[in-house]
Structures are given as C-alpha cells and as structure tokens.
Design an enzyme around this catalytic site. Structure first.
Site, mmCIF file in Angstrom:
data_model
loop_
_atom_site.group_PDB
_atom_site.id
_atom_site.type_symbol
_atom_site.label_atom_id
_atom_site.label_comp_id
_atom_site.label_asym_id
_atom_site.label_seq_id
_atom_site.Cartn_x
_atom_site.Cartn_y
_atom_site.Cartn_z
ATOM 1 N N CYS A 59 -1.303 -2.029 -13.645
ATOM 2 C CA CYS A 59 -0.180 -2.696 -14.323
ATOM 3 C C CYS A 59 0.473 -1.721 -15.298
ATOM 4 O O CYS A 59 -0.207 -0.938 -15.948
ATOM 5 C CB CYS A 59 -0.649 -3.922 -15.102
ATOM 6 S SG CYS A 59 -1.380 -5.227 -14.083
ATOM 7 N N GLU A 288 8.458 -1.539 16.757
ATOM 8 C CA GLU A 288 7.468 -1.013 15.809
ATOM 9 C C GLU A 288 6.850 0.249 16.398
ATOM 10 O O GLU A 288 6.565 0.316 17.594
ATOM 11 C CB GLU A 288 6.394 -2.069 15.543
ATOM 12 C CG GLU A 288 5.184 -1.603 14.767
ATOM 13 C CD GLU A 288 5.520 -0.971 13.420
ATOM 14 O OE1 GLU A 288 5.001 0.112 13.139
ATOM 15 O OE2 GLU A 288 6.308 -1.586 12.660
ATOM 16 N N CYS A 360 11.406 -2.073 -0.081
ATOM 17 C CA CYS A 360 10.446 -1.947 -1.180
ATOM 18 C C CYS A 360 10.827 -0.796 -2.102
ATOM 19 O O CYS A 360 10.016 -0.338 -2.899
ATOM 20 C CB CYS A 360 9.033 -1.752 -0.635
ATOM 21 S SG CYS A 360 8.839 -0.298 0.408
#
Length: 402
Positions: A59, A288, A360
């Site tokens: 974090c 893929e 992302c």
C-alpha cells in the site's frame, strides 16, 4: 491566489504536491507544509489501518480518506488524458474495491536461522516486511501466512528465498510455491498434509520448469458469468471480484446490444464469457496469445455452443487488420500495461462502431486514445476503477465511438 504551502493533489507515484509544485511524501490534499518541514494534517489525512504502513510495499496511500483516495484514482485517469491533449466526455467518480477483497497476491518468503519471514517487499527496497496484518488481502489468503511460515521453518533451507503465488478460485485457494527443495518422501508427505489441513484447492511446486501439481482433489476452475473455466497456474485474474464486476458492467454498457463482438487479449474469457449470453444470437470472437489460456477458454466456450470462438493469436505480431475488424459491431480491447499500439493503429484505420478499451495503465491508454481520436473516434467516457485499494495502480474502461 492559492496558498503555495497547501497540498493540492497527489502525484502519480503517491507523493503530495504543493500549490507551488513541491513533492511531499506521506502527505494528503489539504495538508500544509511549514517552513521547517513540519506537515500540518488536514481533514483528508487519516490514520492508517495497518501496522505495516508505510513500510510495506503493498500500500502507498492508506493515509488518504476514502474520498481523497477515490479522487486520486479519478485524477490519475483525467491527468493522463490531459497530458496527451485528450478530452473525455465523462470521467465519472471512481469505483474503489473495499478492504480485504484482493483475491490474488504474490508474496516473498525467506528463512534466516529459526526466523521465517513471509510478506511483501518494503517500499522501494528488496527488504521484506513480515506480515502480521494485511488489510487488502481477502481473509482466506491472509489466513495462510502463518501456516506457510511454519511450513517454511521446517522445509526451507537457511537464507533460501521462496515465493508464494496465491489466488482464490471456485474450490478455495490455489497455491504455487517456488524455492522449496523436495528431496525426499518426508517433504512430499508434509506438503500433502499442509494442503489437506488448510483445505487448499490446489498445491503446485515450481522448480524452474513447469509447475508440478502435488494436490488437486477436484479440477480447479474460475467462473465468468455462468461458465466455469479451468484455471492454469498463475493465470491472470482481475484483482478483486467486485472490481471485475465493475469492469464487466462498464464494458457491457459500452457495447450495448452489439451482436458481432471481438474480444482482443481475451485471457481466460473475463469479458467474452461474461457477456456472451447478454444478447440473443451474439457471437464473440476471442483472440489470445497464451496457449494455455486459449485452451481453457476453448473448453469454457464449448459450454456456450455457437457463441464463443477463441483463436490462438499474437496481436502484437499479427493484429487484426481493418478488413477483419470491420466485420464486428464492437471490439473489446484489454491489453497488457504497455498498451496495444499495433492493434490500435489497425483499429484507427477500421470502421468499428464502438471500442471498449480496458486498461491497467492510464498513460498507455491516453497515448492509444489520442491515436483513435485522431482517426475520428470520440472518447465518450473513461470509467476509473481502483481494484488495488490504497495503491497507485489504477484501471479504467474507455468507451470510443465512431
């Protein structure tokens, strides 16, 4: 005139930034930096919930309030777009996953004499933080930290590093261990006892070649929509179930009732299988490059006859051409962090009505967005998603229309 000593935003790597551009580690919007370097905390600077913060690398932003963190996730997306001169019709409030919801993780382990450490790396360091608490891991994953510590104390060589890859699957926890030397029947039996006692879905050992399965009472699967798919070791999963649902919902809203859909960089079928039954007669082509993922997707797609059509195809070396793309009513694009420049160039030359781009990495997304917009697409929405709570890792779904 703004106060130059006020922290006004959080930069991409997690530092607070004052109004006059100074970076201040560990600060939150609304904090004030005094001349002597003292930080006066504002209302969005909260007490961290974990004893290991900020040392643990899991974090970076536990000191932000929930609202400030959601604003950070949204600003990462908006800022990346602005940096490329891209305008989005809408950048809505971010969806953020709750604490203790992460369903996959990679941990390190190290034995130092009688002491065994299991945890994440420290911030900006190879030093390990031995986890006594974790507020991001799903409890079933964190519950294995103490048993793993005991296992490694008996069977990991001194000063020998190991890695633990864990994921929640339909049957429980899937575990891949690297660094353990299995040099006798006693070690094998101990590992089988460990798997049995901890009710593992599967236990694999990786000695540098293909992972070897030691324990798998039932075939390991993950579920997308109504379809259970075989789960290859260390296969990619979205970080949280709820985050995955938020991404799928955003893609569903983007493609609407499109009947012919291409899912590019399809993985195990997160989107193809989740969306195949939405519209009567919908057909989904899924490309893929990873052969094991394609085989798993093929097996899952067989449960939806005539709906899902996987292909083993490297889209970096052989992207779909405009002629191929123009057969589709919508394209779903979910590339790795580096983006999909080769495929985006082909999309820019095609006439696909709508593209749902799952990313992302806001920076590579913004770069690809600029290319699509130059070719005539409009970025209607960029939906931010924060699956990696309290981290600087941000995801999004962009909706492009011709």
């Amino acid at each position: 005139m703004s106060d130059p000593d006020l922290i006004v935003r959080i930069a991409a790597r997690g530092d607070g930034v004052t109004a006059d551009g100074r970076h201040v580690a560990g600060s939150a919007p609304g904090d004030r930096l005094l001349v002597d370097g003292t930080l006066i905390k504002g209302p969005d600077h909260v007490a961290p919930v974990c004893r290991h913060f900020p040392e643990c690398g899991g974090c970076q932003l536990q000191h932000l309030s929930d609202g400030a963190y959601a604003d950070y996730v949204r600003s990462r997306v908006a800022g990346a777009l602005a940096g490329q001169g891209v305008s989005a019709g809408d950048v809505p409030l971010a969806y953020v996953s709750p604490p203790r919801s992460r369903r996959r993780a990679s941990l390190r382990a190290l034995r130092l004499g009688k002491r065994v450490q299991v945890g994440f790396s420290a911030q900006g360091s190879h030093r390990m933080v031995d986890l006594a608490q974790c507020e991001v891991l799903e409890p079933r994953l964190f519950a294995l930290v103490a048993p793993l510590r005991s296992l490694f104390a008996r069977h990991l060589r001194d000063r020998q590093p190991a890695t633990v890859d864990m994921a929640l699957v339909d049957q429980g926890v899937d575990l891949v261990l690297s660094g353990l030397a299995v040099d006798g029947l006693a070690v094998t039996e101990a590992l089988l006892d460990f798997a049995r006692e901890n009710k593992l879905a599967r236990l694999l050992l990786d000695d540098g070649d293909a992972p070897m399965t030691l324990w798998e009472p039932d075939p390991v699967t993950v579920r997308f929509g109504e379809v259970a798919v075989g789960f290859p070791p260390r296969a990619f999963l979205q970080a949280t179930r709820d985050g995955e649902a938020a991404l799928v919902a955003a893609v569903r809203g983007a493609i609407g009732d499109a009947r012919m859909v291409a899912d590019l960089f399809a993985g195990l079928g997160t989107f193809a299988l989740s969306l195949a039954n939405d519209v009567p007669g919908r057909k989904l082509y899924a490309a893929e490059a990873a052969r094991d993922l394609v085989l798993a997707l093929q097996a899952g797609g067989n449960r939806l006859p005539g709906r899902v059509f996987p292909e083993h195809r490297d889209l970096f070396r052989r992207p779909l051409t405009p002629k191929e793309l123009d057969r589709f009513d919508a394209v779903i694009l979910d590339p790795p962090r580096a983006g999909a420049r080769e495929q985006v160039l082909q999309l820019a030359a095609a006439q696909v009505p709508v593209i749902a781009y799952v990313s992302c990495n806001p920076a590579s997304f913004a770069r690809d967005a600029a290319t699509l917009i130059e070719s005539g697409y409009v970025l209607e929405q960029a939906r931010p998603v924060g699956q990696f709570r309290w981290s600087t890792h941000v995801e999004l779904v962009g909706t492009f229309r011709r």
